[in-house]
Motif scaffolding. Structure first.
Motif, mmCIF file in Angstrom:
data_model
loop_
_atom_site.group_PDB
_atom_site.id
_atom_site.type_symbol
_atom_site.label_atom_id
_atom_site.label_comp_id
_atom_site.label_asym_id
_atom_site.label_seq_id
_atom_site.Cartn_x
_atom_site.Cartn_y
_atom_site.Cartn_z
ATOM 1 N N ARG A 114 -0.048 13.932 6.568
ATOM 2 C CA ARG A 114 -0.496 12.972 5.561
ATOM 3 C C ARG A 114 0.542 12.771 4.463
ATOM 4 N NH1 ARG A 114 -3.251 12.678 0.696
ATOM 5 N NH2 ARG A 114 -4.884 11.079 0.550
ATOM 6 N N SER A 115 1.318 13.774 4.181
ATOM 7 C CA SER A 115 2.274 13.691 3.078
ATOM 8 C C SER A 115 3.380 12.659 3.328
ATOM 9 C CB SER A 115 2.913 15.063 2.821
ATOM 10 O OG SER A 115 3.609 15.518 3.975
ATOM 11 N N ILE A 116 3.608 12.300 4.592
ATOM 12 C CA ILE A 116 4.684 11.344 4.885
ATOM 13 C C ILE A 116 4.161 9.911 4.997
ATOM 14 C CG2 ILE A 116 5.942 13.135 6.148
ATOM 15 C CD1 ILE A 116 5.248 11.486 8.728
ATOM 16 N N LEU A 117 2.868 9.714 4.754
ATOM 17 C CA LEU A 117 2.275 8.396 4.968
ATOM 18 C C LEU A 117 2.941 7.277 4.173
ATOM 19 C CD1 LEU A 117 0.252 6.619 6.332
ATOM 20 C CD2 LEU A 117 -1.512 7.418 4.755
ATOM 21 N N PRO B 20 0.811 -1.223 0.000
ATOM 22 C CA PRO B 20 0.000 0.000 0.000
ATOM 23 C C PRO B 20 0.840 1.267 0.000
ATOM 24 C CG PRO B 20 -0.162 -1.122 2.109
ATOM 25 C CD PRO B 20 0.531 -2.058 1.176
ATOM 26 N N GLY B 21 2.046 1.203 0.581
ATOM 27 C CA GLY B 21 2.929 2.366 0.564
ATOM 28 C C GLY B 21 3.354 2.726 -0.845
ATOM 29 N N LEU B 22 3.671 1.717 -1.653
ATOM 30 C CA LEU B 22 4.030 1.947 -3.054
ATOM 31 C C LEU B 22 2.856 2.530 -3.834
ATOM 32 C CD1 LEU B 22 6.028 -1.333 -3.758
ATOM 33 C CD2 LEU B 22 6.959 0.994 -3.873
ATOM 34 N N ALA B 23 1.672 1.944 -3.631
ATOM 35 C CA ALA B 23 0.478 2.426 -4.339
ATOM 36 C C ALA B 23 0.160 3.868 -3.958
ATOM 37 C CB ALA B 23 -0.710 1.520 -4.028
ATOM 38 N N LEU B 24 0.284 4.158 -2.680
ATOM 39 C CA LEU B 24 -0.013 5.510 -2.205
ATOM 40 C C LEU B 24 1.009 6.517 -2.729
ATOM 41 C CD1 LEU B 24 -1.605 7.461 -0.486
ATOM 42 C CD2 LEU B 24 -0.286 6.705 1.499
ATOM 43 N N ALA B 25 2.281 6.142 -2.755
ATOM 44 C CA ALA B 25 3.316 7.044 -3.269
ATOM 45 C C ALA B 25 3.025 7.415 -4.716
ATOM 46 C CB ALA B 25 4.693 6.385 -3.146
ATOM 47 N N ALA C 2 -3.920 5.621 8.034
ATOM 48 C CA ALA C 2 -4.039 5.663 6.576
ATOM 49 C C ALA C 2 -5.495 5.562 6.134
ATOM 50 C CB ALA C 2 -3.225 4.517 5.961
ATOM 51 N N VAL C 3 -6.273 4.755 6.843
ATOM 52 C CA VAL C 3 -7.707 4.629 6.521
ATOM 53 C C VAL C 3 -8.404 5.967 6.727
ATOM 54 C CG1 VAL C 3 -9.857 3.471 7.099
ATOM 55 C CG2 VAL C 3 -7.723 2.193 7.147
ATOM 56 N N ALA C 4 -8.127 6.596 7.853
ATOM 57 C CA ALA C 4 -8.767 7.873 8.167
ATOM 58 C C ALA C 4 -8.332 8.987 7.231
ATOM 59 C CB ALA C 4 -8.447 8.269 9.602
ATOM 60 N N ALA C 5 -7.138 8.847 6.673
ATOM 61 C CA ALA C 5 -6.635 9.873 5.759
ATOM 62 C C ALA C 5 -7.295 9.786 4.388
ATOM 63 C CB ALA C 5 -5.124 9.739 5.619
ATOM 64 N N GLY C 6 -8.145 8.785 4.208
ATOM 65 C CA GLY C 6 -8.884 8.658 2.950
ATOM 66 C C GLY C 6 -8.079 8.048 1.826
ATOM 67 N N ILE C 7 -7.076 7.244 2.168
ATOM 68 C CA ILE C 7 -6.241 6.608 1.158
ATOM 69 C C ILE C 7 -7.019 5.475 0.500
ATOM 70 C CG2 ILE C 7 -4.056 5.473 0.728
ATOM 71 C CD1 ILE C 7 -3.955 8.437 1.728
ATOM 72 N N GLU C 8 -7.099 5.502 -0.816
ATOM 73 C CA GLU C 8 -7.904 4.529 -1.544
ATOM 74 C C GLU C 8 -7.443 3.092 -1.308
ATOM 75 O OE1 GLU C 8 -9.221 3.540 -6.186
ATOM 76 O OE2 GLU C 8 -8.178 5.406 -5.693
ATOM 77 N N SER C 9 -6.144 2.885 -1.219
ATOM 78 C CA SER C 9 -5.607 1.536 -1.060
ATOM 79 C C SER C 9 -5.641 1.037 0.385
ATOM 80 C CB SER C 9 -4.170 1.485 -1.571
ATOM 81 O OG SER C 9 -3.366 2.437 -0.890
ATOM 82 N N ALA C 10 -6.055 1.890 1.320
ATOM 83 C CA ALA C 10 -6.101 1.511 2.732
ATOM 84 C C ALA C 10 -7.552 1.280 3.158
ATOM 85 C CB ALA C 10 -5.478 2.613 3.596
ATOM 86 N N THR C 11 -7.812 0.147 3.799
ATOM 87 C CA THR C 11 -9.159 -0.184 4.259
ATOM 88 C C THR C 11 -9.137 -0.526 5.737
ATOM 89 O OG1 THR C 11 -8.951 -2.552 3.803
ATOM 90 C CG2 THR C 11 -9.703 -1.133 1.980
ATOM 91 N N LEU C 12 -10.282 -0.346 6.383
ATOM 92 C CA LEU C 12 -10.378 -0.681 7.795
ATOM 93 C C LEU C 12 -10.190 -2.181 7.999
ATOM 94 C CD1 LEU C 12 -10.850 0.400 10.618
ATOM 95 C CD2 LEU C 12 -13.323 0.132 10.258
ATOM 96 N N ALA C 13 -10.726 -2.971 7.071
ATOM 97 C CA ALA C 13 -10.549 -4.423 7.163
ATOM 98 C C ALA C 13 -9.075 -4.789 7.100
ATOM 99 C CB ALA C 13 -11.310 -5.117 6.039
ATOM 100 N N GLY C 14 -8.322 -4.112 6.222
ATOM 101 C CA GLY C 14 -6.892 -4.379 6.107
ATOM 102 C C GLY C 14 -6.151 -4.034 7.380
#
Length: 270
Positions: free
Chosen positions: A216-219, A65-70, A145-157
Motif C-alpha cells: 500500500r505504501s507505494i500506491l 489522486p496520486g498527488l492527493a494520496l501522497a 486503490a479503492v480496496a486499500a481504503g484510499i479516501e480519494s479513490a472510488t469504485l465509480a472512478g
C-alpha cells in the motif's frame, strides 16, 4: 454495475474490468469483417481520439489522486509524482528498446527493437501490445486503490477509467486488423491478430491490483507510474502516427474530443 462489482475482491474486479477493455479491443478488430480499408482521415481521427482519452485519464484518474494520496500519507507530493511519472516513462522506454515491434504505417525495414526475422503482423501486434501494458496496469491500480481504503479513490472512478480505456481500445483493435486485411491477410486471421493485442490487459490489471494491495505504501507512486507509461505511449506512438498522413487537423480534433469525453466521464461520474 457498481453493485455487481462490490460483490467481488479487488483482483477479481480488476479482472472483470480489463476483460471488458480486451473485449472492446476485439470489437474494434471485428470491423475487419465489414471493411477492408479505412479512410485515412477517419483512422487518424480515431488514433487522435485514443490519445486524448489516455491524456485525460492519466491526469484525472491517476496523477490527481496520486498527488492527493501522497499528501495524505505524509509524502512530498511533487517528488512522488515526478518519480512515478518518469519511472513509468523509463519503463516503457526500456521495454520499447528490448522488444522487437513495428509501428503502423511504417515499412518493414523501419521496425524497432532488437533485430528479428518475425513477420510484420507479429511486430504490429507487439507494438499495440506495448500500449496495453500501462492501460491494464492503470485499471488494476485504480481498483486496488479503492480496496486499500484510499479516501480519494472510488469504485465509480475506477469503473470510469476502465470505460475510458475501453473506448480508446476500439480504434486500436481496428488499427491492427484492418491494415493486415488490406495487405492480403484473411479476415479471420486479421481479427485474431487484432484482438490478441489486448490479451495483456487482464494480466497487467490483476498484477497491478495485487501489487498495490500487498504494498500500500507505494500506491501514490504506482498511480503516477501508470500515468507516465500511458503518456509515453501517447507521445512516442499515438500522436506521431495520427499526424503521419498529414491529416493533422483531424488528428488534433480527435485528441480534443477524446480528452473532453474522458474528462467529462471522470469529473462528472468519478
Amino acid at each position: 454495475m457498481i453493485e455487481f462489482l462490490e460483490r467481488f475482491e479487488p483482483t477479481t474486479q480488476a479482472l472483470f474490468a480489463t476483460l471488458f477493455t480486451w473485449g472492446v479491443t476485439a470489437l474494434g478488430a471485428s470491423l475487419v469483417f465489414f471493411f477492408k480499408t479505412i479512410n485515412k482521415k477517419v483512422f487518424d481521427t480515431m488514433l487522435g481520439f485514443a490519445a486524448g482519452v489516455m491524456i485525460a485519464a492519466s491526469f484525472w484518474s491517476l496523477i490527481s489522486p496520486g498527488l492527493a494520496l501522497a499528501e495524505e500519507m505524509g509524502y512530498t507530493p511533487w517528488i512522488v509524482a515526478a518519480a512515478g511519472f518518469m519511472g513509468g516513462g523509463l519503463f516503457l522506454f526500456v521495454v520499447d528498446k528490448s522488444l522487437p515491434h513495428m509501428h503502423l504505417g511504417l515499412a518493414p525495414k523501419e521496425k524497432e527493437g532488437p533485430k528479428t526475422s518475425w513477420q510484420r503482423s507479429i511486430l504490429l501486434v507487439l507494438a499495440i501490445t506495448l500500449h496495453n501494458i500501462p492501460e491494464g496496469l492503470a485499471v488494476g491500480v485504480a481498483f486496488g486503490a479503492v480496496a486499500a481504503g484510499i479516501e480519494s479513490a472510488t469504485l465509480a472512478g475506477a469503473i470510469v477509467l476502465a470505460v475510458g480505456i475501453g473506448i480508446q481500445n476500439f480504434p486500436e483493435g481496428a488499427a491492427v486488423s484492418i491494415p493486415l486485411r488490406r495487405e492480403g491477410m484473411g479476415r479471420g486471421k486479421a481479427f485474431l491478430y487484432g484482438q490478441a493485442s489486448g490479451v495483456v490487459e487482464p494480466i497487467a490489471g490483476v498484477l497491478g491490483a495485487m501489487l498495490v494491495l500487498s504494498m500500500r505504501s507505494i500506491l501514490p507512486f504506482a498511480l503516477c507510474f501508470a500515468a507516465g507509461a500511458m503518456i509515453y505511449v501517447v507521445a512516442e506512438e499515438l500522436i506521431p502516427e495520427a499526424q503521419s498522413n498529414k491529416n493533422s487537423d483531424y488528428a488534433t480534433m480527435g485528441v480534443m474530443i477524446g480528452f473532453t469525453i474522458m474528462m467529462v466521464l471522470d469529473v462528472a461520474l468519478g
